[in-house]
Design a protein around this motif. Structure first.
Motif, PDB file in Angstrom:
ATOM      1  N   SER A  41     -94.561 -61.016 -47.235  1.00 31.15           N
ATOM      2  CA  SER A  41     -94.210 -59.618 -46.983  1.00 31.15           C
ATOM      3  C   SER A  41     -92.693 -59.471 -46.840  1.00 31.15           C
ATOM      4  CB  SER A  41     -94.887 -59.140 -45.691  1.00 31.15           C
ATOM      5  OG  SER A  41     -94.263 -59.749 -44.563  1.00 31.15           O
ATOM      6  N   HIS A  44     -91.623 -60.937 -43.532  1.00 29.15           N
ATOM      7  CA  HIS A  44     -91.590 -62.393 -43.625  1.00 29.15           C
ATOM      8  C   HIS A  44     -90.302 -62.844 -44.317  1.00 29.15           C
ATOM      9  CE1 HIS A  44     -92.538 -66.382 -45.225  1.00 29.15           C
ATOM     10  NE2 HIS A  44     -93.525 -66.462 -44.362  1.00 29.15           N
ATOM     11  N   SER A 113     -98.424 -65.153 -40.639  1.00 22.47           N
ATOM     12  CA  SER A 113     -98.968 -63.976 -41.308  1.00 22.47           C
ATOM     13  C   SER A 113    -100.453 -63.903 -40.960  1.00 22.47           C
ATOM     14  CB  SER A 113     -98.776 -64.062 -42.827  1.00 22.47           C
ATOM     15  OG  SER A 113     -99.542 -65.123 -43.354  1.00 22.47           O
TER      16      SER A 113
END
Length: 194
Positions: A41, A44, A113
């Motif tokens: 993401s 991230h 995550s």
């Protein structure tokens, strides 16, 4: 754990040949099974860039260095993974003359995550702590200001500490670095915390 590939078991040689030929997808390997790594993401990626940038600056005068994202680590006889960030000290040691599989990590950092958190906290940590060179394992939330840190003691036992809140400072003792959480989470978009 990443998504498993729908194929039969592979040998280490077959895995490494496939992985070295793969240009767009990375795969982790666990006892003959191959697992495709899913995309990260924006949170991230931002956290990864922040940590790697801060560490690179702080390690310039030290005998340690880092790899981010694409350095495979041998975690067992038939086990390979891709930590988000891996630090080593002294010369980097590799499995073979391809120089793409690190064997002497000192600090491993994983950004959590939803799809990998349970694996990162459980089986993956079990693999990492079996490596004699690993001194610290750090888990970083991408949802809020929170970091979990496992440190190997002289006795071989692992201790745990956590850091919560923007004013906290992560101390990575095995490489002599301190990272303020305010820098790790720098430029996160408004409303990212849940």
């Amino acid at each position: 754990m990443p998504a498993q590939q729908p194929q039969g078991k592979m040998t280490v040689a077959e895995y490494l040949e496939m992985e070295r030929a793969s240009l767009d997808i990375k795969h982790e390997f666990y006892d003959g099974e191959v697992f495709a790594m899913v995309g990260a993401s924006r949170h991230h990626n931002r956290i990864n860039v922040n940590i790697a940038g801060e560490l690179r600056t702080r390690l310039k005068s030290k005998p340690c260095d880092l790899f981010s994202n694409d350095m495979r680590v041998k975690t067992g006889v038939e086990k390979y993974s891709y930590p988000d960030i891996v630090l080593y000290c002294g010369d980097a040691e590799f499995e073979d003359n391809k120089f793409d599989t690190l064997t002497n990590p000192v600090v491993i950092i994983e950004i959590l995550s939803d799809s990998t958190e349970a694996y990162d906290r459980g089986d993956k940590f079990e693999l990492y702590r079996r490596l004699p060179t690993v001194k610290e394992y750090i888990l970083v939330s991408q949802k809020k200001y929170w970091i979990g840190q496992y440190v190997r003691q002289q006795s071989g036992q692992w201790t745990y500490d956590s850091y919560e809140g923007v004013e906290q400072v992560l101390k990575i003792e095995s490489v002599g670095c301190e990272l303020p959480l305010s820098e790790i989470y720098l430029n996160m978009e408004e409303g990212w915390q849940k």
